[in-house]
Enzyme design. Structure first.
Site, PDB file in Angstrom:
ATOM      1  N   ASP A 170       3.889 -10.757  14.355  1.00  0.00           N
ATOM      2  CA  ASP A 170       2.584 -11.031  13.740  1.00  0.00           C
ATOM      3  C   ASP A 170       1.599  -9.867  13.840  1.00  0.00           C
ATOM      4  O   ASP A 170       0.388 -10.056  13.644  1.00  0.00           O
ATOM      5  CB  ASP A 170       1.967 -12.286  14.378  1.00  0.00           C
ATOM      6  N   ASP A 185       6.470 -16.383   6.627  1.00  0.00           N
ATOM      7  CA  ASP A 185       5.172 -15.816   7.012  1.00  0.00           C
ATOM      8  C   ASP A 185       5.257 -14.299   7.228  1.00  0.00           C
ATOM      9  O   ASP A 185       4.278 -13.571   7.061  1.00  0.00           O
ATOM     10  CB  ASP A 185       4.658 -16.441   8.325  1.00  0.00           C
TER      11      ASP A 185
HETATM   12  N1  GLY Z   1       3.126 -19.414  11.581  1.00  0.00           N
HETATM   13  C1  GLY Z   1       1.957 -19.099  10.890  1.00  0.00           C
HETATM   14  C2  GLY Z   1       1.422 -20.247  10.164  1.00  0.00           C
HETATM   15  O1  GLY Z   1       1.091 -21.239  10.777  1.00  0.00           O
HETATM   16  O2  GLY Z   1       1.295 -20.183   8.967  1.00  0.00           O
END
Ligand code: GLY
Length: 406
Positions: A119, A178
């Site tokens: 992330d 994501d």
């Molecule tokens: N994992 C990132 C989201 O909740 O979109």
């Protein structure tokens, strides 16, 4: 051309014009006054959030009247300083907001060396990336961004040709949709440093995701588990959606935004095509409400009654809507003709709804967050019908993107 053929073409032309006209009639875009007003109200509100936020913490959400803050290692830590920066930009370079942002960045700096998450794009590029863009202070921000890009790249495997998303859980080598969002950090770092490997990793990851993450209807799976040695996809599942074969609303947003961004970054037509197909999946979905704020999962009605999520299945997700708006504005600049027009018009409608009192908080309410009604992870019983820092970030980004088109 004989008389019949001529007549046919004239009728066709009239029908086409009527169709375009019908679309124009339904379009009422946003004007500068509307956007400036929302940006000003957002600046006032985020100052409330700032007053509630401890120096070394990051706003996460507001649940049952209580503020929830995270440490810098939470995947969302970059969104709050990022939103402060965007709002400074959108309010004539508001100095107070800029200072709040740069003060907060000091507590985020250490994440440049975090190699335990994918992330880092969210955490470091939405924050330090915007800080660099707005201040031009490359001697301060470049080293942090370069270290961060190295940390993110350390999670790439040439076997799977992807960046590993998580180190936790039951999977061998999980990659979530994501993760498309973290690629912009890498392509931009190639531009900043001239180091080609970052961009190459981003392209490999986007190509492998294109191959394995999508169904025939262009909806996407949430999690793909890869064999770490052969790179073969061994499982296709969900973590935050309703069930493995469902279309989790925010997952579709990450995909739409991700491929639109990758087309911008590379000019590869295959990414544009994919973004357009995802946009059509979302916008033509029979379960997309008229106000265009999606339910948290497009397939929520197929949940079994005994499922834990069933009683909350009809919740909307403002965070997915904000992402759709921001991505559609960008996509409207790449697509042609009525598609382009449609994407911009849909983005405007979403922004209008998110700016209404149903979603946009009254000054001082909502723990200082801008938007109400997002869903973090319903099946995990976490962050349900609450504000979320990334909903605010992409809402403000969308307002700014729209403003730049006016
Ligand atoms: N994992 C990132 C989201 O909740 O979109």
């Amino acid at each position: 051309m004989n008389y019949i053929t001529k007549k046919f073409f004239i009728i066709l032309a009239i029908l086409t014009c009527q169709n375009t006209f019908a679309q124009d009639n339904s379009y009422s875009g946003l004007d500068r006054a509307f956007i400036s007003n929302q940006l000003r109200k957002s600046a006032d509100q985020i100052k409330v959030l700032a007053s509630l936020t401890p120096d070394d913490k990051f706003p996460q959400t507001f649940v049952n009247g209580k503020s929830v803050f995270s440490n810098s290692s939470w995947w969302c830590s970059g969104f709050y300083p990022g939103t402060l920066l965007l709002l400074s930009e959108g309010n004539n370079n508001d100095k107070e907001l800029l200072k709040l942002a740069t003060d907060k960045l000091k507590f985020l700096e250490k994440e440049q060396f975090n190699k335990s998450t994918h992330d880092l794009g969210f955490m470091l590029f939405c924050s330090f990336g915007n800080a660099l863009r707005l201040t031009g202070d490359s001697s301060y921000y470049n080293p942090i961004l370069i270290n961060g890009a190295e940390s993110l790249s350390s999670r790439y495997s040439p076997n799977t040709e992807t960046i590993r998303s998580w180190d936790h859980g039951k999977w061998k080598y999980p990659v979530i949709i994501d993760n498309m969002m973290n690629l912009e950090f890498l392509t931009q770092l190639t531009k900043i440093t001239g180091e080609k490997k970052y961009r190459e990793i981003a392209i490999k990851h986007a190509n492998k995701t294109l191959k394995n993450h999508f169904r025939k209807d262009y909806s996407s799976y949430h999690v793909i588990d890869y064999d770490p040695n052969t790179g073969v996809a061994i499982a296709k599942q969900t973590h935050q959606g309703a069930f493995d074969e469902s279309a989790w609303a925010r997952g579709q947003a990450w995909a739409l935004y991700g491929y639109t961004m990758m087309y911008r970054e590379t000019g590869e037509k295959v990414y544009l095509k994919q973004a357009e197909r995802i946009a059509k999946y979302i916008l033509n979905h029979p379960n997309l409400p008229k106000d265009l704020i999606p339910y948290w999962d497009f397939d929520k009605d197929k949940l079994p009654k005994e499922s834990k999520a069933y009683s909350k299945k009809d919740l909307r997700d403002a965070s997915a809507a904000a992402l759709y708006a921001s991505a559609l504005i960008e996509l409207s600049q790449f697509s042609r003709g009525k598609d382009s027009h449609n994407y911009l018009s849909k983005a405007a409608s979403i922004l209008k709804t998110l700016s209404s009192s149903e979603y946009f908080a009254k000054l001082g309410d909502n723990g200082g967050f801008l938007l109400k009604h997002s869903v973090g992870a319903l099946p995990l019983n976490s962050e349900i019908d609450v504000p979320l820092s990334y909903a605010d970030y992409y809402y403000v980004e969308a307002l700014l993107r729209y403003e730049k088109l006016l």
